[in-house]
Design a protein around this motif. Structure first.
Motif, short mmCIF file in Angstrom:
data_model
loop_
_atom_site.label_atom_id
_atom_site.label_comp_id
_atom_site.label_asym_id
_atom_site.label_seq_id
_atom_site.Cartn_x
_atom_site.Cartn_y
_atom_site.Cartn_z
N ARG A 79 42.83 68.39 45.44
CA ARG A 79 42.95 69.84 45.62
C ARG A 79 42.09 70.29 46.79
O ARG A 79 41.38 69.50 47.39
N ALA A 114 40.03 73.22 43.99
CA ALA A 114 39.13 72.53 43.07
C ALA A 114 38.22 73.57 42.40
O ALA A 114 38.01 74.67 42.93
N ARG A 169 40.03 68.39 51.58
CA ARG A 169 40.57 67.96 50.29
C ARG A 169 39.45 67.40 49.41
O ARG A 169 38.58 66.67 49.88
N SER A 170 39.50 67.75 48.13
CA SER A 170 38.53 67.24 47.16
C SER A 170 38.98 65.85 46.69
O SER A 170 40.12 65.45 46.94
N PRO A 171 38.12 65.12 45.99
CA PRO A 171 38.51 63.79 45.50
C PRO A 171 39.76 63.81 44.59
O PRO A 171 40.51 62.85 44.55
N ASP A 172 40.00 64.95 43.90
CA ASP A 172 41.18 65.02 43.03
C ASP A 172 42.42 65.54 43.76
O ASP A 172 43.45 65.78 43.15
#
Length: 120
Positions: free
Chosen positions: A103, A17, A98-101
Motif C-alpha cells: 500500500r 498503509a 510503497r509500504s512492505p504490504d
C-alpha cells in the motif's frame, strides 16, 4: 489517481498503509499549517474530505513517470474544477512510496501555490 478522479473515497483511503503520511504540498500550507503532513487513517480521511471531496472534479495529466525501487515520481499537472465552473491547474512532482504490504506509505506533492493558474 483513478480513485480521486472517480470521487471514490473508500477506494482512495484503502490504498494507504495504517502509518502512511500525505504531504500535499510538502511543508506548511493552508491544508497543513505546521507542515508535518497528514499522518494515519483519520488524518488522511480528513484530508480527503476537506481537500479532495470539496472539489467538483480533479484530473491528472502525467507527462513523465519514474519508478525506482519502491518509489515513483510523476511529473505533470493537476486540474481542479470548483463548483460554479471555475478551475485551476498546477504543475508539480508527485511522489509515492510503497509500504512492505504494497500500500502507499507516503504521498508527497511538490507544487508552489503562487504558480497555480486559472484555466477555462
Amino acid at each position: 489517481m483513478d480513485a480521486v478522479e472517480a470521487h471514490d473515497r473508500e477506494a482512495w483511503l484503502a490504498l494507504f498503509a495504517d502509518d502512511a503520511v500525505v504531504e500535499d504540498p510538502i511543508g506548511p500550507s493552508a491544508f497543513d499549517p505546521e507542515g508535518e503532513g497528514h499522518r494515519g487513517p483519520e488524518a488522511i480521511a480528513a484530508f480527503y474530505d476537506n481537500v479532495i471531496a470539496a472539489n467538483e472534479s480533479i484530473t491528472f495529466t502525467i507527462r513523465e513517470s519514474y519508478l525506482c525501487g519502491d518509489e515513483c515520481a510523476n511529473v505533470g499537472a493537476i486540474r481542479i474544477a470548483f463548483a460554479g465552473g471555475s478551475a485551476v491547474e498546477v504543475d508539480g512532482v508527485y511522489t509515492y512510496r510503497r509500504s512492505p504490504d504494497g500500500r502507499i506509505a507516503a504521498l508527497r506533492a511538490y507544487w508552489e501555490a503562487d504558480k497555480i493558474r486559472s484555466v477555462p
